[in-house]
Design a protein around this motif. Structure first.
Motif, mmCIF file in Angstrom:
data_model
loop_
_atom_site.group_PDB
_atom_site.id
_atom_site.type_symbol
_atom_site.label_atom_id
_atom_site.label_comp_id
_atom_site.label_asym_id
_atom_site.label_seq_id
_atom_site.Cartn_x
_atom_site.Cartn_y
_atom_site.Cartn_z
ATOM 1 N N SER A 53 -0.894 2.840 6.222
ATOM 2 C CA SER A 53 0.437 3.388 6.503
ATOM 3 C C SER A 53 0.782 3.237 7.976
ATOM 4 O O SER A 53 -0.069 3.414 8.849
ATOM 5 C CB SER A 53 0.480 4.875 6.149
ATOM 6 O OG SER A 53 0.231 5.059 4.784
ATOM 7 N N LYS A 58 4.000 6.662 3.883
ATOM 8 C CA LYS A 58 2.843 6.893 3.005
ATOM 9 C C LYS A 58 2.481 5.605 2.254
ATOM 10 O O LYS A 58 1.810 5.652 1.233
ATOM 11 C CB LYS A 58 3.164 8.016 2.019
ATOM 12 C CG LYS A 58 3.344 9.356 2.710
ATOM 13 C CD LYS A 58 3.637 10.451 1.728
ATOM 14 C CE LYS A 58 3.803 11.756 2.489
ATOM 15 N NZ LYS A 58 4.320 12.823 1.682
ATOM 16 N N SER A 187 3.726 -0.536 6.567
ATOM 17 C CA SER A 187 2.320 -0.750 6.229
ATOM 18 C C SER A 187 1.837 -2.043 6.867
ATOM 19 O O SER A 187 2.628 -2.988 7.006
ATOM 20 C CB SER A 187 2.134 -0.793 4.713
ATOM 21 O OG SER A 187 0.762 -0.721 4.366
#
Length: 193
Positions: A53, A58, A187
């Motif tokens: 992340s 998340k 990410s």
């Protein structure tokens, strides 16, 4: 009678000489008529990347890059995304240390092309993978196969080792330069062995 005896002895001598064992020269071995067929198959090269992340998101996942017979297949499995369209790119460095993923640098563009849609004749970066859809639970799978990449081949225009894979918050518009205006880097994972 003496002549007959001498003739008989001569014939016996000739006959005996011809009956001696002859030493035969060994015959040359026959050349094998069958040619052994060798099928060369490339051993698969595989690199697994863990995506972490970034930018307080998340979003996590993994990507597997597998090279067989001159083609690289990428399968990325992601979770924690917002439902909708997101961009996925390869970036210059396998450095995901920055909280916002900026340490990965810009798009991987070893051939100096403008940013664009993969395969577009107007040009595209070797890292311009494109967009994908996340479902209402935040999951997505991205598949791609290309002969424009390699794993550890040493060709600076194809080798993806030492690069990173970045997932963006939004969609790539395929026109904004230099990166498609895809939003935050949510990410990141370094492509290293």
């Amino acid at each position: 009678m003496k002549k007959i005896t001498q003739l008989a002895l001569a014939l016996t001598f000739i006959f005996a000489a011809s009956c001696k064992e002859k030493k035969e020269t060994p015959a040359a071995p026959e050349m094998e008529k069958e040619t052994e067929m060798v099928t060369k198959t490339e051993t698969a090269i595989k690199v697994k990347v863990i995506l972490e992340s970034k930018s307080d998101s998340k979003v996590t996942g993994n990507a597997v890059f597998t090279q067989v017979d001159g083609k690289v297949k990428m399968v990325a499995i992601l979770e924690g995304l917002d439902k909708g369209t997101h961009a996925i790119h390869l970036h210059d460095k396998a450095d995901c240390s920055a909280a916002d993923g900026s340490s990965a640098g810009g798009h991987w563009n070893p051939t100096g092309q403008p940013h664009g849609k993969w395969g577009d004749s107007a040009g595209y970066h070797k890292g311009d993978i494109g967009n994908f859809e996340a479902d209402d639970k935040g999951y997505a799978t991205v598949n791609m196969t290309t002969d424009e990449w390699c794993i550890g081949c040493g060709d600076d225009t194809k080798d993806i080792l030492g690069k990173s894979i970045i997932i963006h918050q939004g969609a790539d518009d395929f026109t904004s330069q230099p990166s498609g205006n895809a939003g935050f880097r949510v990410s990141c994972g370094g492509i290293i062995k």
